[in-house]
Design a protein around this motif. Structure first.
Motif, mmCIF file in Angstrom:
data_model
loop_
_atom_site.group_PDB
_atom_site.id
_atom_site.type_symbol
_atom_site.label_atom_id
_atom_site.label_comp_id
_atom_site.label_asym_id
_atom_site.label_seq_id
_atom_site.Cartn_x
_atom_site.Cartn_y
_atom_site.Cartn_z
ATOM 1 N N LYS A 193 -42.409 86.546 54.448
ATOM 2 C CA LYS A 193 -43.594 86.606 55.306
ATOM 3 C C LYS A 193 -44.213 85.220 55.491
ATOM 4 O O LYS A 193 -45.427 85.024 55.363
ATOM 5 N N LEU A 194 -43.342 84.257 55.818
ATOM 6 C CA LEU A 194 -43.791 82.878 55.980
ATOM 7 C C LEU A 194 -44.484 82.697 57.328
ATOM 8 O O LEU A 194 -44.026 83.231 58.342
ATOM 9 N N PRO A 195 -45.551 81.955 57.376
ATOM 10 C CA PRO A 195 -46.216 81.696 58.664
ATOM 11 C C PRO A 195 -45.374 80.775 59.530
ATOM 12 O O PRO A 195 -44.712 79.864 59.025
ATOM 13 N N ALA A 196 -45.390 81.009 60.829
ATOM 14 C CA ALA A 196 -44.664 80.144 61.762
ATOM 15 C C ALA A 196 -45.489 78.906 62.067
ATOM 16 O O ALA A 196 -46.723 78.908 61.939
ATOM 17 N N HIS A 197 -44.799 77.843 62.469
ATOM 18 C CA HIS A 197 -45.512 76.656 62.943
ATOM 19 C C HIS A 197 -46.369 77.066 64.138
ATOM 20 O O HIS A 197 -45.899 77.798 65.023
ATOM 21 N N PRO A 198 -47.624 76.632 64.206
ATOM 22 C CA PRO A 198 -48.520 77.074 65.292
ATOM 23 C C PRO A 198 -48.009 76.802 66.696
ATOM 24 O O PRO A 198 -48.394 77.505 67.637
ATOM 25 N N LEU A 199 -47.126 75.800 66.873
ATOM 26 C CA LEU A 199 -46.670 75.454 68.216
ATOM 27 C C LEU A 199 -45.468 76.272 68.686
ATOM 28 O O LEU A 199 -45.101 76.209 69.862
ATOM 29 N N VAL A 200 -44.862 77.046 67.803
ATOM 30 C CA VAL A 200 -43.704 77.859 68.200
ATOM 31 C C VAL A 200 -44.096 78.849 69.292
ATOM 32 O O VAL A 200 -43.358 79.065 70.259
ATOM 33 N N ALA A 201 -45.248 79.449 69.158
ATOM 34 C CA ALA A 201 -45.690 80.466 70.126
ATOM 35 C C ALA A 201 -45.858 79.904 71.526
ATOM 36 O O ALA A 201 -45.777 80.646 72.514
ATOM 37 N N SER A 202 -46.069 78.590 71.637
ATOM 38 C CA SER A 202 -46.233 77.996 72.969
ATOM 39 C C SER A 202 -44.970 77.295 73.453
ATOM 40 O O SER A 202 -45.017 76.517 74.410
ATOM 41 N N GLY A 203 -43.820 77.568 72.807
ATOM 42 C CA GLY A 203 -42.552 77.111 73.334
ATOM 43 C C GLY A 203 -41.936 75.887 72.683
ATOM 44 O O GLY A 203 -40.892 75.408 73.125
ATOM 45 N N TYR A 204 -42.546 75.367 71.637
ATOM 46 C CA TYR A 204 -41.962 74.225 70.917
ATOM 47 C C TYR A 204 -41.049 74.759 69.810
ATOM 48 O O TYR A 204 -41.523 75.288 68.811
ATOM 49 N N LEU A 205 -39.748 74.625 69.995
ATOM 50 C CA LEU A 205 -38.808 75.115 69.002
ATOM 51 C C LEU A 205 -38.382 74.036 68.020
ATOM 52 O O LEU A 205 -37.779 74.321 66.994
ATOM 53 N N SER A 206 -38.670 72.784 68.349
ATOM 54 C CA SER A 206 -38.431 71.659 67.441
ATOM 55 C C SER A 206 -39.579 70.687 67.663
ATOM 56 O O SER A 206 -39.823 70.270 68.786
ATOM 57 N N VAL A 207 -40.291 70.352 66.587
ATOM 58 C CA VAL A 207 -41.503 69.559 66.721
ATOM 59 C C VAL A 207 -41.406 68.274 65.914
ATOM 60 O O VAL A 207 -41.111 68.293 64.720
ATOM 61 N N GLY A 208 -41.638 67.153 66.597
ATOM 62 C CA GLY A 208 -41.719 65.863 65.927
ATOM 63 C C GLY A 208 -43.018 65.201 66.313
ATOM 64 O O GLY A 208 -44.082 65.811 66.248
ATOM 65 N N CYS A 209 -42.953 63.947 66.756
ATOM 66 C CA CYS A 209 -44.144 63.243 67.212
ATOM 67 C C CYS A 209 -44.539 63.733 68.608
ATOM 68 O O CYS A 209 -43.689 64.144 69.411
ATOM 69 N N MET A 210 -45.828 63.687 68.902
ATOM 70 C CA MET A 210 -46.340 64.209 70.176
ATOM 71 C C MET A 210 -45.659 63.612 71.411
ATOM 72 O O MET A 210 -45.234 64.362 72.301
ATOM 73 N N PRO A 211 -45.525 62.276 71.532
ATOM 74 C CA PRO A 211 -44.961 61.729 72.769
ATOM 75 C C PRO A 211 -43.495 62.092 72.984
ATOM 76 O O PRO A 211 -43.026 62.053 74.130
ATOM 77 N N CYS A 212 -42.803 62.437 71.908
ATOM 78 C CA CYS A 212 -41.354 62.648 72.005
ATOM 79 C C CYS A 212 -40.950 64.098 71.760
ATOM 80 O O CYS A 212 -39.776 64.383 71.469
ATOM 81 N N SER A 213 -41.888 65.014 71.871
ATOM 82 C CA SER A 213 -41.598 66.443 71.725
ATOM 83 C C SER A 213 -42.089 67.177 72.966
ATOM 84 O O SER A 213 -43.163 66.887 73.487
ATOM 85 N N SER A 214 -41.288 68.131 73.432
ATOM 86 C CA SER A 214 -41.687 68.941 74.582
ATOM 87 C C SER A 214 -41.232 70.375 74.381
ATOM 88 O O SER A 214 -40.412 70.669 73.501
ATOM 89 N N ARG A 215 -41.746 71.257 75.198
ATOM 90 C CA ARG A 215 -41.366 72.667 75.101
ATOM 91 C C ARG A 215 -39.901 72.849 75.462
ATOM 92 O O ARG A 215 -39.353 72.099 76.269
#
Length: 243
Positions: A193-215
């Motif tokens: 029952k691990l919590p998901a990364h908050p950005l997964v729900a908005s389409g980010y399946l891999s998250v790094g730095c803001m300028p170099c990550s997109s949905r």
């Protein structure tokens, strides 16, 4: 060859031999057993787990915590991370009972000299990753003789053929999730029952730095959103030998 060079060469050869031997032994082992073996091989004081606290990070951190929640965890706070990632780090520390998470930042002197306008990510993303990730990690790993990371073969590209254990300069590098499938990771999340990364729900399946990550689009690979539009696929911490 000098005496110092001979000694360094002998040490590197010994590490390579140890990595190859361990890789053969652990080729089909479970992630838990791989981490347990890593601990027995070098001891808790000599090993660290490096985590981005990204979209799949909780699974490996859960396995590690079940083995020993006091294993040091190194988190690279680049100065360009999403606030959601920083909050997720704090959430997982609490949920999993992690006892030694170390947030490592770039040197201010280096940033002031090489990226004073915070635009290096656009003109030279490799250089940006070097000063914000590669160099800080090298500094953080100095006390350790081995490290654990979360790369998986199913991620493809340079990761498709990674061994379970490899030589990384002066250190052993353990990849306990090398053989794990995406479905197995999802099962770990569901069972614990691990919590998901908050950005997964908005389409980010891999998250790094803001300028170099997109949905990521539904028909794309999970890492397609990283460095979109560039040939770059890795930040450098897994392609440059640690020293």
């Amino acid at each position: 060859m000098s005496t110092i060079s001979q000694a360094a060469h002998a040490a590197e050869a010994a590490i390579l031999h140890s990595a190859q031997t361990l890789d053969r032994t652990l080729r089909d082992a479970s992630p838990e057993h791989i981490i347990e073996t890593a601990l027995k091989t070098v001891g808790r004081e000599q090993i660290a787990l490096v985590s981005s606290f990204g979209t799949e990070s909780a699974a490996l951190l859960k396995v590690m915590a079940d083995v020993d929640p006091a294993i040091p965890v190194i988190f690279l706070d680049t100065g360009w991370l999403f606030e959601e990632t920083l909050a997720y780090r704090d959430t997982l520390i609490s949920v999993l009972g992690l006892r030694d998470v170390r947030s490592v930042t770039p040197l201010e002197e280096t940033l002031s000299r090489q990226d004073p306008e915070r635009e290096l990510w656009f003109s030279d993303p490799d250089a940006c990753c070097r000063i914000r990730k590669v160099e800080p990690l090298a500094r953080a790993l100095k006390p350790f003789s081995a490290w654990i990371n979360g790369r998986k073969r199913f991620q493809g590209g340079a990761r498709a053929e990674i061994p379970v254990v490899e030589e990384d300069g002066e250190r052993l590098k353990f990849n306990p999730f090398a053989n794990v499938s995406r479905e197995e990771i999802q099962a770990i999340y569901k069972l614990a029952k691990l919590p998901a990364h908050p950005l997964v729900a908005s389409g980010y399946l891999s998250v790094g730095c803001m300028p170099c990550s997109s949905r990521t689009l539904p028909d794309e690979d999970a890492r397609a959103g990283r460095w979109r539009g560039r040939a770059k696929t890795e930040c450098g911490i897994h392609t440059m030998k640690a020293s």
